[in-house]
Scaffold this motif. Structure first.
Motif, short mmCIF file in Angstrom:
data_model
loop_
_atom_site.label_atom_id
_atom_site.label_comp_id
_atom_site.label_asym_id
_atom_site.label_seq_id
_atom_site.Cartn_x
_atom_site.Cartn_y
_atom_site.Cartn_z
N UNK A 58 48.53 4.88 -27.11
CA UNK A 58 49.16 6.16 -26.84
C UNK A 58 49.08 6.49 -25.35
N UNK A 59 49.81 7.52 -24.95
CA UNK A 59 49.76 7.97 -23.55
C UNK A 59 48.35 8.41 -23.21
N UNK A 60 47.68 9.13 -24.12
CA UNK A 60 46.31 9.58 -23.88
C UNK A 60 45.39 8.39 -23.56
N UNK A 61 45.49 7.35 -24.39
CA UNK A 61 44.64 6.17 -24.20
C UNK A 61 45.01 5.44 -22.90
N UNK A 62 46.30 5.42 -22.58
CA UNK A 62 46.76 4.71 -21.39
C UNK A 62 46.36 5.40 -20.09
N UNK A 63 46.18 6.72 -20.13
CA UNK A 63 45.71 7.42 -18.94
C UNK A 63 44.34 6.88 -18.53
N UNK A 64 43.45 6.71 -19.51
CA UNK A 64 42.11 6.20 -19.22
C UNK A 64 42.14 4.72 -18.86
N UNK A 65 43.01 3.95 -19.53
CA UNK A 65 43.14 2.53 -19.20
C UNK A 65 43.63 2.35 -17.78
N UNK A 66 44.68 3.09 -17.43
CA UNK A 66 45.26 2.97 -16.09
C UNK A 66 44.28 3.46 -15.04
N UNK A 67 43.55 4.50 -15.36
CA UNK A 67 42.54 5.00 -14.43
C UNK A 67 41.46 3.98 -14.16
N UNK A 68 41.05 3.27 -15.21
CA UNK A 68 40.04 2.21 -15.05
C UNK A 68 40.55 1.11 -14.13
#
Length: 245
Positions: free
Chosen positions: A107-117
């Protein structure tokens, strides 16, 4: 010596292209093992020299296939030069390929944290800036939808919002804003101007020459991997336009 944040010296990028049509991966590996696979050299960039000072905004112009994106990938460290040197003195936030850094099944929520990492930020840091990211991207209603169901414009919104949440030393934008709607594109341009005012260096690719003139102080025109002209954005853009007529 000048304090350059990006220095490209006599950089050449070479690719090997198969000189025959191969229909499947099995045939490819059979020919490779038998040493029957023939390649042709293709030079995407040839002896490029480019020095960019901190805080400058550079537009990169040229027709499709001229080497613009290759130059950005070279500066980002995605590609290594076949010859020459590339030096970068700062943190880069690259927006080069739509969906890069995202897992489309998440999801977009999960991808925000993935991309931030991937950008080197901690989970705590991303939690602190989460609302700001989604607010700018205007995606509250689609937060828990898998990104494979996102339009290209929605992907661009989220990617731009995450990349520009902090102020990187160098922001690289490659035509990604072209897939967004007019209102959001102008919103992104305003944020880029604010980042420039704050000292961020911008490398910007757009086929819209007026956008280059508006956003950039300098420009480089590339044609078939060769730097045709570089300098003040207005002069380089006008020369490019004249050559197309």
């Amino acid at each position: 010596m000048e304090d350059y944040i990006v220095s490209v010296e006599n950089a050449t990028v070479r690719f090997n292209m198969a000189s025959e049509n191969i229909d499947n991966i099995k045939e490819y590996f059979v020919k490779l093992i038998q040493r029957k696979l023939m390649f042709q050299e293709f030079f995407a960039l040839k002896d490029i020299n480019l020095q960019i000072k901190r805080g400058e905004a550079w537009g990169i112009i040229g027709t499709n296939g001229s080497g613009k994106s290759t130059l950005l990938k070279l500066i980002s460290g995605i590609l290594k030069p076949y010859k020459g040197k590339v030096r970068v003195n700062g943190i880069i936030a690259p927006l080069i390929e739509l969906g890069a850094g995202f897992d489309m099944n998440l999801t977009a929520r999960e991808n925000v944290f993935l991309n931030g990492t991937l950008l080197g930020h901690s989970k705590k840091y991303m939690e602190e800036h989460f609302d700001e990211i989604i607010e700018f991207a205007e995606l509250w209603d689609f937060l828990d939808v898998p990104m494979k169901n996102y339009s290209s414009g929605m992907q661009a919104r989220l990617g731009f919002s995450v990349a520009t949440m902090v102020r990187p030393d160098i922001l690289i934008v490659d035509e990604i804003l072209a897939v967004g709607d007019y209102k959001f594109t102008k919103k992104c341009e305003q944020r880029m101007k604010e980042m420039l005012d704050g000292g961020t260096t911008l490398l910007f690719v757009s086929h819209t020459i007026e956008d280059i003139k508006e956003m950039c102080t300098h420009a480089i025109w590339i044609d078939k991997g060769i730097a045709m002209q570089q300098g003040l954005a207005e002069e380089v853009c006008n020369a490019y336009i004249a050559a197309q007529q």
